[in-house]
Scaffold this active site. Structure first.
Site, PDB file in Angstrom:
ATOM      1  N   SER A 121     -14.744  43.777  25.652  1.00 33.32           N
ATOM      2  CA  SER A 121     -14.508  44.472  26.591  1.00 33.32           C
ATOM      3  C   SER A 121     -15.449  44.221  26.958  1.00 33.32           C
ATOM      4  O   SER A 121     -17.084  44.533  26.285  1.00 33.32           O
ATOM      5  CB  SER A 121     -13.862  45.472  26.801  1.00 33.32           C
TER       6      SER A 121
ATOM      7  N   TYR B  35     -10.552  54.155  25.822  1.00 30.55           N
ATOM      8  CA  TYR B  35     -10.835  52.371  26.031  1.00 30.55           C
ATOM      9  C   TYR B  35     -12.197  51.834  25.458  1.00 30.55           C
ATOM     10  O   TYR B  35     -12.270  50.908  24.680  1.00 30.55           O
ATOM     11  CB  TYR B  35     -10.763  52.173  27.045  1.00 30.55           C
TER      12      TYR B  35
END
Length: 248
Positions: free
Chosen positions: A140, A153
């Protein structure tokens, strides 16, 4: 020779787009998820490709071993094959919360699926990766920039990238290329479909990207296809960001 790819989390979002894009490149696709991928397989086949569905929960170590056995049985039965050429570790979970609301279960679940899962699956499939195999771990852009309530995350994706570099060095002598791809804000159903359905969020994120919009899942899928191509055969251990220039 027609190559075989395993895509995890292929039932929706980036995984689904990647599976379809690979099928369009004459690559045989094993589309896996813990929820089932029959409709993805049907879409690939309707377009003239070849695909099979596989149930696989990468967050469960026992399921990884069972999935390995099921994968080998399926590709032997369907394509008379004993190895795969491409592994796309896409399955992931995003549990977003501010510091005061983070639980131990949130942390454990996020790292079990986003980090341990790709590690154990790659380990389980290592004896069955063809010479010159390609592995792509989906990370990400949040491993580079920061946003509130994304600490766990983002940490999991940073860990995934570190693991990718280390394994690229370890597996390089076997001709295996391993890279990570880091999507930026993309209009999928991830995180409840916020970036796809929330117009205000889309507008705000669009203003933070050089190209002035959020991405489409097909654009990330195209980047994955490019990364496993022969044209990038000299690239390994790298983090490739596909974010439209988010927060540069």
């Amino acid at each position: 020779m027609t190559r075989i790819a395993l895509v995890t989390g292929a039932n929706r979002g980036l995984g689904r787009a990647a599976a379809i894009a690979l099928g369009q490149k004459n690559i045989r696709v094993v589309a896996s998820s813990r929820e089932g991928t029959t409709d993805v397989v049907e879409e690939i086949e309707a377009a003239g490709g070849e695909a099979i569905a596989l149930r696989l929960d990468v967050g469960d170590p026992a399921m990884i071993e069972a999935g390995r056995a099921a994968l080998l049985a399926a590709i032997e039965r369907q394509w008379d094959a004993a190895s795969i050429d491409i592994l796309i570790n896409n399955a992931g979970v995003g549990l977003f919360a501010p510091l005061g609301a983070i639980t131990a279960d949130d942390f454990d679940t996020t790292f079990a699926i986003n980090v341990r899962g790709p590690l154990l699956l790659t380990q389980a499939l290592l004896p069955h990766l063809a010479e010159g195999a390609r592995v792509v771990n989906v990370s990400s852009s949040l491993s580079r920039h920061s946003s509130p309530a994304t600490s766990v995350y983002a940490a999991s994706k940073k860990a995934l990238e570190a693991m990718t570099r280390s394994l690229a060095l370890e597996l390089g002598p076997q001709g295996i290329r391993m890279n990570s791809i880091a999507p930026g804000p993309t209009a999928t159903d991830f995180n409840g479909g916020a970036m796809r359905d929330d117009e205000g969020m889309r507008d705000a994120l669009s203003q933070q990207t050089a190209l002035g919009r959020v991405g489409d899942p097909e654009e990330i899928a195209d980047a994955i296809v490019a990364l496993i191509s022969e044209e990038l055969r000299w690239v390994t251990g790298e983090r490739i960001e596909a974010s439209g220039g988010a927060l540069m």
